[in-house]
Design a protein around this motif. Structure first.
Motif, PDB file in Angstrom:
ATOM      1  N   PHE A  87      14.117  -3.918  -6.452  1.00 17.28           N
ATOM      2  CA  PHE A  87      12.941  -4.060  -7.308  1.00 17.28           C
ATOM      3  C   PHE A  87      12.151  -5.246  -6.795  1.00 17.28           C
ATOM      4  N   ALA A  88      10.821  -5.123  -6.793  1.00 16.36           N
ATOM      5  CA  ALA A  88      10.000  -6.237  -6.321  1.00 16.36           C
ATOM      6  C   ALA A  88       8.624  -6.178  -6.965  1.00 16.36           C
ATOM      7  N   ALA A  89       8.061  -7.344  -7.175  1.00 15.76           N
ATOM      8  CA  ALA A  89       6.674  -7.485  -7.626  1.00 15.76           C
ATOM      9  C   ALA A  89       5.933  -8.324  -6.598  1.00 15.76           C
ATOM     10  N   THR A  90       4.804  -7.833  -6.159  1.00 13.49           N
ATOM     11  CA  THR A  90       3.964  -8.544  -5.204  1.00 13.49           C
ATOM     12  C   THR A  90       2.751  -9.076  -5.952  1.00 13.49           C
ATOM     13  N   VAL A  91       2.508 -10.382  -5.813  1.00 12.78           N
ATOM     14  CA  VAL A  91       1.527 -11.067  -6.667  1.00 12.78           C
ATOM     15  C   VAL A  91       0.509 -11.818  -5.809  1.00 12.78           C
ATOM     16  N   ASP A  92      -0.551 -12.246  -6.460  1.00 10.08           N
ATOM     17  CA  ASP A  92      -1.565 -13.033  -5.765  1.00 10.08           C
ATOM     18  C   ASP A  92      -1.331 -14.519  -6.012  1.00 10.08           C
ATOM     19  N   VAL A  93      -2.306 -15.324  -5.682  1.00  7.37           N
ATOM     20  CA  VAL A  93      -2.136 -16.768  -5.721  1.00  7.37           C
ATOM     21  C   VAL A  93      -2.039 -17.301  -7.152  1.00  7.37           C
ATOM     22  N   THR A  94      -2.349 -16.460  -8.156  1.00  6.66           N
ATOM     23  CA  THR A  94      -2.177 -16.878  -9.550  1.00  6.66           C
ATOM     24  C   THR A  94      -0.741 -16.731 -10.024  1.00  6.66           C
ATOM     25  N   GLY A  95       0.132 -16.164  -9.213  1.00  3.91           N
ATOM     26  CA  GLY A  95       1.503 -15.900  -9.630  1.00  3.91           C
ATOM     27  C   GLY A  95       1.650 -14.593 -10.367  1.00  3.91           C
ATOM     28  N   LEU A  96       0.537 -13.923 -10.630  1.00  3.19           N
ATOM     29  CA  LEU A  96       0.517 -12.593 -11.227  1.00  3.19           C
ATOM     30  C   LEU A  96      -0.327 -11.677 -10.334  1.00  3.19           C
ATOM     31  N   GLN A  97      -0.665 -10.518 -10.854  1.00  2.00           N
ATOM     32  CA  GLN A  97      -1.442  -9.536 -10.087  1.00  2.00           C
ATOM     33  C   GLN A  97      -2.860  -9.476 -10.658  1.00  2.00           C
ATOM     34  N   THR A  98      -3.470 -10.667 -10.735  1.00  2.00           N
ATOM     35  CA  THR A  98      -4.739 -10.834 -11.441  1.00  2.00           C
ATOM     36  C   THR A  98      -5.916 -10.243 -10.683  1.00  2.00           C
ATOM     37  N   PHE A  99      -5.914 -10.376  -9.354  1.00  2.00           N
ATOM     38  CA  PHE A  99      -7.078  -9.985  -8.555  1.00  2.00           C
ATOM     39  C   PHE A  99      -6.698  -8.945  -7.503  1.00  2.00           C
ATOM     40  N   PRO A 100      -6.377  -7.719  -7.909  1.00  2.00           N
ATOM     41  CA  PRO A 100      -5.985  -6.698  -6.924  1.00  2.00           C
ATOM     42  C   PRO A 100      -7.066  -6.431  -5.890  1.00  2.00           C
ATOM     43  N   GLN A 101      -8.341  -6.608  -6.284  1.00  2.00           N
ATOM     44  CA  GLN A 101      -9.431  -6.329  -5.356  1.00  2.00           C
ATOM     45  C   GLN A 101      -9.485  -7.330  -4.205  1.00  2.00           C
ATOM     46  N   LEU A 102      -8.834  -8.474  -4.335  1.00  2.00           N
ATOM     47  CA  LEU A 102      -8.828  -9.468  -3.255  1.00  2.00           C
ATOM     48  C   LEU A 102      -7.743  -9.192  -2.215  1.00  2.00           C
ATOM     49  N   HIS A 103      -6.902  -8.187  -2.465  1.00  2.00           N
ATOM     50  CA  HIS A 103      -5.851  -7.793  -1.518  1.00  2.00           C
ATOM     51  C   HIS A 103      -5.939  -6.288  -1.283  1.00  2.00           C
ATOM     52  N   PRO A 104      -7.063  -5.832  -0.712  1.00  3.53           N
ATOM     53  CA  PRO A 104      -7.291  -4.388  -0.608  1.00  3.53           C
ATOM     54  C   PRO A 104      -6.355  -3.723   0.386  1.00  3.53           C
ATOM     55  N   LEU A 105      -6.003  -2.486   0.074  1.00  2.70           N
ATOM     56  CA  LEU A 105      -5.211  -1.642   0.965  1.00  2.70           C
ATOM     57  C   LEU A 105      -5.989  -0.354   1.184  1.00  2.70           C
ATOM     58  N   PRO A 106      -6.554  -0.150   2.381  1.00  2.11           N
ATOM     59  CA  PRO A 106      -7.302   1.085   2.615  1.00  2.11           C
ATOM     60  C   PRO A 106      -6.411   2.307   2.428  1.00  2.11           C
ATOM     61  N   ASP A 107      -6.970   3.344   1.850  1.00  6.23           N
ATOM     62  CA  ASP A 107      -6.250   4.603   1.701  1.00  6.23           C
ATOM     63  C   ASP A 107      -6.210   5.295   3.063  1.00  6.23           C
ATOM     64  N   ALA A 108      -5.009   5.608   3.539  1.00  5.49           N
ATOM     65  CA  ALA A 108      -4.878   6.247   4.849  1.00  5.49           C
ATOM     66  C   ALA A 108      -5.572   7.603   4.883  1.00  5.49           C
ATOM     67  N   GLY A 109      -5.763   8.210   3.723  1.00  3.24           N
ATOM     68  CA  GLY A 109      -6.433   9.504   3.675  1.00  3.24           C
ATOM     69  C   GLY A 109      -7.941   9.429   3.556  1.00  3.24           C
ATOM     70  N   GLY A 110      -8.485   8.203   3.524  1.00  2.00           N
ATOM     71  CA  GLY A 110      -9.924   8.039   3.473  1.00  2.00           C
ATOM     72  C   GLY A 110     -10.514   7.967   2.086  1.00  2.00           C
ATOM     73  N   GLY A 111      -9.675   7.949   1.044  1.00  8.51           N
ATOM     74  CA  GLY A 111     -10.174   7.838  -0.318  1.00  8.51           C
ATOM     75  C   GLY A 111     -10.439   6.394  -0.700  1.00  8.51           C
ATOM     76  N   PRO A 112     -10.685   6.135  -1.985  1.00 13.70           N
ATOM     77  CA  PRO A 112     -10.920   4.764  -2.434  1.00 13.70           C
ATOM     78  C   PRO A 112      -9.733   3.860  -2.121  1.00 13.70           C
ATOM     79  N   ALA A 113     -10.024   2.613  -1.824  1.00 12.07           N
ATOM     80  CA  ALA A 113      -8.971   1.660  -1.466  1.00 12.07           C
ATOM     81  C   ALA A 113      -8.083   1.371  -2.662  1.00 12.07           C
ATOM     82  N   GLY A 114      -6.840   1.040  -2.371  1.00 15.56           N
ATOM     83  CA  GLY A 114      -5.910   0.546  -3.365  1.00 15.56           C
ATOM     84  C   GLY A 114      -5.714  -0.940  -3.181  1.00 15.56           C
ATOM     85  N   THR A 115      -4.514  -1.418  -3.493  1.00 15.40           N
ATOM     86  CA  THR A 115      -4.229  -2.846  -3.401  1.00 15.40           C
ATOM     87  C   THR A 115      -2.798  -3.068  -2.937  1.00 15.40           C
ATOM     88  N   MET A 116      -2.559  -4.240  -2.349  1.00 14.65           N
ATOM     89  CA  MET A 116      -1.210  -4.619  -1.968  1.00 14.65           C
ATOM     90  C   MET A 116      -0.417  -5.179  -3.145  1.00 14.65           C
TER      91      MET A 116
END
Length: 697
Positions: A38-67
């Motif tokens: 089990f794992a949680a990946t977080v941003d610099v706030t210690g939570l997952q406050t700003f998913p848009q600052l850690h974008p993950l492009p969709d390999a299929g070409g759709g809207p981006a997700g997040t890390m």
């Protein structure tokens, strides 16, 4: 254990010197806490406050997700299957030297296929099941999600010795200190917030599952799932449903909890502090630890992890690359323990993001986990080695469908061991010997102790069934030798287009000989005579083809393709010398590969593979050069992850391969002549202090 042990390494100081310190936002390098399952990946706030600052492009070409997200090895979802597709719907019968054989094939472009070349059955089976994101937790300001421009200042430290993140942030003018950790035994995320909490809260949000190749969450379909908050005797629980998949998230806090929309829950502090523990699971939790208990247990767990394992210290070296190698060694131990030490063979991206929808790739299992026993932590490998026992009946059925005894191990699989339709995966061979190799590393780690007999008994059936298939697969040729014949795809997958005529890949031939001899040795250690076919086949295997003094990838009248993996070097590197390959040919091939390989098409594990070949070939300078090669696929981020591409932002086989290579280079291997750290240059540029490494085969 390795020779040349040097006492006096201060393990705590060596580890803590590489605590990760982040100032500001690093888009491709968020940090995680977890326990291997089990794992949680977080941003610099210690939570997952700003998913848009850690974008993950969709390999299929759709809207981006997040890390940013929260993943567990048990969290799998399947879309509805109204047509009842089964793996059998993708099976295809092909001619082989053993007669007609069934493969879970995928042939693109045939009649009746969709625009992407897949039948409806193939498309559903490739997409389902898929791993999904359990929840996201982020800060709110005055009842709405915090905005990136409100993050004025931030500093975050990952304490590797304790497995804890401490984040100090100025969020909308409020100074906060956030402590984040995961419990080592319970799938629990623990968060403690202190500071100026005026108007500050934490919001949990939930999304639908995604069938994307690399995204685990879909926020565009709120109607596709449900979230129900209710009070319990111990706090609150969010009951989640995604089609036929149900799970729960228990919420334990000293704050107030209330719904904030269809798929959101707010947790608000009652005073100057907030403690919050989130425990996702499939059933009622046996216990929900508090934040204080999570912090204490995490600290004890990670301290024990570092104290009981091996250590390699190169900080006294003159080579200016030594500090970077030391950083990679420390962080790779942490990240593989966090992401590759569960009960399933891990995904290539661990529990950070999806790759191949979270599926296990068995040809990568060696690269993820072989280092654990070499570094004195065999139990972390045995967790996932047990998966082969659980799915053995499926592997035996695959072998029978192909007219052979024993167990044939697939390449890309579901958690239950179902093979994924592919025009490459079912034809790969190099994952077949992995259970033997991995079991042998576990045995070596226990050699000379009472546990060795226990290891032999435990894994002997797995070794034997793997060897039975391996011994039956080669076929005799007119030269009197035994050959690995088509259909097959070698580890260097750029040859996939010739799968129906490919034969005798160099790496796989060496694997076959070594693993069959190893299986025979296991039988003798247990006081039994081995199956006579095992050594007979090993002795009669054809030698790899040599062309112009160089090891060829396959037995073909075609020059080696210089893309993808230079896997021919693994024939005497990853695999010990077997007598099939002349060492001088390996050395010449090594220099030829290094001269002009297409490194943009290589992968993160190729560099430690080259290092192992160079070390065994007596080229320690080239071994170090390969490990630290300054090319894109060999880049290690501040988080310690081996970056590959934007859609594959981390690649754990690179981290695990690095540790396996350094175990060999620093700890030595059978027949190395007994020199200390034989894989490192002996010219004084490198000072290697090693404790606790297990000698490689």
């Amino acid at each position: 254990m390795s020779g040349g042990v040097h006492p006096g390494v201060d393990r705590r100081a060596l580890v803590r010197a590489h605590d990760v310190v982040v100032r500001g936002v690093l888009p491709d390098s968020p940090l995680s806490v977890g326990n291997g399952r089990f794992a949680a990946t977080v941003d610099v706030t210690g939570l997952q406050t700003f998913p848009q600052l850690h974008p993950l492009p969709d390999a299929g070409g759709g809207p981006a997700g997040t890390m940013l997200g929260t993943l567990a090895e048990w969290a799998w979802h399947s879309d509805p299957n109204p047509r009842g597709f089964r793996t059998a719907d993708a099976e295809r019968v092909l001619d082989t030297p053993h007669g007609p054989a069934t493969y879970v094939d995928m042939t693109r472009g045939a009649d009746g296929r969709s625009a992407d070349g897949l039948t409806a059955a193939e498309a559903w089976l490739r997409a389902n099941p898929h791993r999904f994101d359990l929840f996201r937790a982020g800060f709110t300001v005055d009842g709405r999600p915090a905005r990136p421009h409100e993050l004025y200042d931030a500093e975050q430290r990952l304490d590797l010795w304790a497995g804890t993140l401490t984040s100090r942030v100025d969020l909308a003018g409020r100074l906060l200190e956030v402590t984040t950790t995961a419990h080592p035994d319970v799938d629990a995320l623990a968060v403690r917030v202190r500071g100026d909490l005026r108007g500050i809260g934490v919001r949990l949000t939930f999304g639908a599952a995604s069938t994307s190749w690399n995204l685990a969450r879909d926020d565009s379909r709120p109607q596709a799932h449900s979230s129900v908050l209710r009070r319990t005797a111990g706090g609150h629980v969010v009951e989640r449903r995604l089609d036929a998949t149900s799970y729960r998230v228990d919420v334990r806090t000293d704050g107030d909890v209330h719904g904030a929309g269809a798929h959101a829950v707010d947790v608000l502090p009652r005073g100057a502090g907030l403690d919050l523990v989130l425990v996702p699971g499939l059933g009622e939790p046996s216990a929900v630890p508090g934040v204080e208990r999570c912090l204490a247990d995490s600290g004890a767990h990670w301290a024990a992890f570092w104290e009981r394992g091996a250590v390699v210290d190169v900080t006294g070296s003159r080579d200016p690359r030594a500090p970077e190698l030391q950083r990679r060694l420390v962080l790779s131990q942490f990240t593989t323990a966090l992401h590759s030490a569960g009960t399933l063979p891990p995904a290539e991206t661990g529990l950070v993001v999806n790759s191949w929808r979270g599926r296990s790739h068995l040809e990568m299992h060696w690269w993820h986990a072989a280092h654990f026993p070499l570094w004195g932590r065999a139990d972390l490998l045995e967790r996932s080695l047990g998966w082969y026992e659980r799915v053995l009946p499926r592997a035996q059925r695959t072998a029978r469908r192909q007219g052979l005894p024993g167990a044939r191990w697939p390449k890309q699989v579901t958690p239950e061991g179902e093979e994924t339709p592919s025009d490459i995966g079912p034809f790969l061979l190099w994952q077949q010997p992995h259970p033997i190799h991995l079991a042998e590393l576990v045995r070596r780690s226990a050699a000379g102790t009472p546990r060795e007999a226990e290891v032999l008994r435990r894994w002997a059936p797995l070794v034997a069934e793997t060897a039975r298939f391996a011994a039956a697969l080669p076929v005799p040729g007119p030269d009197g030798r035994l050959h690995l014949g088509p259909p097959l795809v070698p580890a260097q997958e750029s040859w996939a287009d010739v799968r129906e005529s490919a034969s005798d890949p160099a790496f796989e031939l060496a694997q076959w000989r070594w693993s069959l001899r190893t299986a025979a040795a296991w039988s003798r250690r247990l006081g039994a005579e081995p199956d006579p076919a095992w050594e007979r086949v090993a002795d009669r295997l054809a030698a790899p083809r040599v062309r112009d003094g160089l090891l060829a990838a396959l037995d073909r009248d075609e020059p080696t393709r210089r893309t993808d993996h230079p896997s021919m070097l693994c024939a005497s590197g990853v695999v010990p010398a077997t007598g099939l390959v002349d060492p001088a040919v390996v050395r010449a091939t090594l220099h030829d590969v290094l001269a002009d390989w297409d490194w943009a098409s290589a992968w993160g594990w190729d560099f430690p593979a080259i290092a192992m070949a160079a070390a065994r070939a007596g080229e320690p300078n080239l071994a170090v050069d390969a490990l630290l090669s300054p090319v894109a696929k060999n880049r290690y981020l501040p988080s310690g992850h081996n970056h590959q591409t934007p859609v594959l932002p981390l690649y754990l086989p690179g981290n695990g391969g690095l540790l396996a290579a350094v175990a060999l280079m620093a700890g030595g291997w059978d027949g190395d002549g007994g020199r200390h750290a034989p894989g490192f240059p002996a010219d004084g540029s490198w000072t290697v202090r090693a404790q606790g490494l297990v000698r490689s085969p």
